[in-house]
Design a protein around this motif. Structure first.
Motif, PDB file in Angstrom:
ATOM      1  N   GLY A  56       0.927  -1.376  -0.552  1.00  0.00           N
ATOM      2  CA  GLY A  56       0.083  -0.028   0.157  1.00  0.00           C
ATOM      3  C   GLY A  56       0.849   1.372  -0.394  1.00  0.00           C
ATOM      4  O   GLY A  56       1.673   1.299   0.325  1.00  0.00           O
ATOM      5  N   GLY A  57       0.057   2.486  -0.411  1.00  0.00           N
ATOM      6  CA  GLY A  57       0.753   3.741  -0.618  1.00  0.00           C
ATOM      7  C   GLY A  57       0.033   4.662  -0.618  1.00  0.00           C
ATOM      8  O   GLY A  57      -0.883   4.171  -0.959  1.00  0.00           O
ATOM      9  N   LEU A  58       0.897   5.665  -1.031  1.00  0.00           N
ATOM     10  CA  LEU A  58      -0.019   6.868  -1.337  1.00  0.00           C
ATOM     11  C   LEU A  58       0.015   7.047  -3.132  1.00  0.00           C
ATOM     12  O   LEU A  58       1.572   6.800  -3.224  1.00  0.00           O
ATOM     13  CB  LEU A  58       0.702   8.282  -0.950  1.00  0.00           C
ATOM     14  N   VAL A  59      -0.401   7.190  -4.077  1.00  0.00           N
ATOM     15  CA  VAL A  59      -0.079   7.493  -5.708  1.00  0.00           C
ATOM     16  C   VAL A  59      -0.879   8.478  -6.106  1.00  0.00           C
ATOM     17  O   VAL A  59      -2.311   8.906  -5.515  1.00  0.00           O
ATOM     18  CB  VAL A  59      -0.538   6.280  -6.437  1.00  0.00           C
ATOM     19  N   GLN A  60      -0.151   8.569  -7.619  1.00  0.00           N
ATOM     20  CA  GLN A  60      -1.529   9.643  -8.477  1.00  0.00           C
ATOM     21  C   GLN A  60      -2.508   8.828  -8.886  1.00  0.00           C
ATOM     22  O   GLN A  60      -2.930   7.803  -8.534  1.00  0.00           O
ATOM     23  CB  GLN A  60      -1.000  11.174  -8.944  1.00  0.00           C
ATOM     24  N   THR A  61      -3.587  10.172  -9.176  1.00  0.00           N
ATOM     25  CA  THR A  61      -4.461   9.476  -9.857  1.00  0.00           C
ATOM     26  C   THR A  61      -4.050   9.121 -11.223  1.00  0.00           C
ATOM     27  O   THR A  61      -2.767   9.143 -11.914  1.00  0.00           O
ATOM     28  CB  THR A  61      -6.040  10.952 -10.360  1.00  0.00           C
ATOM     29  N   GLY A  62      -4.768   7.872 -11.727  1.00  0.00           N
ATOM     30  CA  GLY A  62      -3.723   7.231 -13.099  1.00  0.00           C
ATOM     31  C   GLY A  62      -2.767   6.189 -12.894  1.00  0.00           C
ATOM     32  O   GLY A  62      -2.843   5.455 -13.826  1.00  0.00           O
ATOM     33  N   GLU A  63      -2.676   6.097 -11.648  1.00  0.00           N
ATOM     34  CA  GLU A  63      -1.458   5.279 -11.652  1.00  0.00           C
ATOM     35  C   GLU A  63      -1.609   3.750 -11.110  1.00  0.00           C
ATOM     36  O   GLU A  63      -2.242   3.679 -10.944  1.00  0.00           O
ATOM     37  CB  GLU A  63      -0.434   6.143 -10.187  1.00  0.00           C
ATOM     38  N   SER A  64      -0.437   3.054 -11.074  1.00  0.00           N
ATOM     39  CA  SER A  64      -0.843   1.611 -11.147  1.00  0.00           C
ATOM     40  C   SER A  64      -0.272   1.485  -9.510  1.00  0.00           C
ATOM     41  O   SER A  64       0.767   1.982  -8.658  1.00  0.00           O
ATOM     42  CB  SER A  64      -0.592   0.798 -11.584  1.00  0.00           C
ATOM     43  N   LEU A  65      -1.144  -0.208  -9.084  1.00  0.00           N
ATOM     44  CA  LEU A  65      -0.121  -0.433  -7.551  1.00  0.00           C
ATOM     45  C   LEU A  65      -0.558  -1.335  -7.456  1.00  0.00           C
ATOM     46  O   LEU A  65      -1.768  -2.367  -7.389  1.00  0.00           O
ATOM     47  CB  LEU A  65      -0.848   0.183  -6.930  1.00  0.00           C
ATOM     48  N   SER A  66       0.854  -2.272  -6.762  1.00  0.00           N
ATOM     49  CA  SER A  66      -0.180  -3.932  -6.692  1.00  0.00           C
ATOM     50  C   SER A  66       0.423  -4.386  -4.943  1.00  0.00           C
ATOM     51  O   SER A  66       1.417  -3.572  -4.038  1.00  0.00           O
ATOM     52  CB  SER A  66       1.351  -4.716  -7.611  1.00  0.00           C
TER      53      SER A  66
END
Length: 124
Positions: free
Chosen positions: A9-19
Motif C-alpha cells: 500500500g501507499g500514496l499514489v496519484q490518480t491514474g497510477e498503478s499499485l500492486s
C-alpha cells in the motif's frame, strides 16, 4: 489457523498503478479461497477480487478492467494489481483466507482468517 500479511500500500496519484501482496502462512494447505476486500472511510467493506484453490477468479463488476488478481503458489502469496487508480479507490485493503475445517463430528466448517490490511491512498 492461517496468518495473512498484506503489503504494497501507499500514496499514489490518480491514474497510477499499485500492486498489493498478501502472504499466507500457517495451515495454508486448508485454504480454499483468498479474497481481497477494501473499506473506504465511512463505507462498508466490500469484496474486490477473489481466487479459489482451483484458480477460479472473481472480480467486482465495477472494477473489471482495472483490477486483477493472481497468485504465486510457491510463495503462498496472492497479488492484487490495481491500474488507472481513482480517488474513489482510496481505502484500507485487506485479504482474507477461507479454510475448510473438519470438526470432530465429521461436519465441515468454513473458517475465515483476516490480515490487518494496508492503506491505499489515491490523490486527486
Amino acid at each position: 489457523q492461517v496468518q495473512l500479511v498484506e503489503s504494497g500500500g501507499g500514496l499514489v496519484q490518480t491514474g497510477e498503478s499499485l500492486s498489493l501482496s498478501c502472504a499466507a502462512s500457517g495451515n495454508i494447505e486448508r485454504i480454499t479461497a483468498m479474497t481481497w476486500h477494501r473499506q473506504a472511510p465511512g463505507k462498508e467493506r466490500e469484496a474486490v477480487a477473489g481466487i479459489t484453490r482451483g484458480g477460479d477468479i472473481n472480480i467486482a463488476d465495477s472494477l473489471k478492467g482495472r483490477f486483477s488478481i493472481s497468485r504465486d503458489n510457491a510463495k503462498s502469496t496472492v497479488y492484487l494489481q490495481m491500474n488507472s487508480l481513482k480517488f474513489a479507490d482510496t481505502a484500507v485493503y485487506s485479504c482474507s483466507a477461507d479454510s475448510t475445517i473438519i470438526l470432530p463430528t465429521g461436519e465441515y466448517e468454513v473458517r475465515r482468517d483476516w490480515g490487518r490490511g494496508t492503506q491505499v491512498t489515491v490523490s486527486s
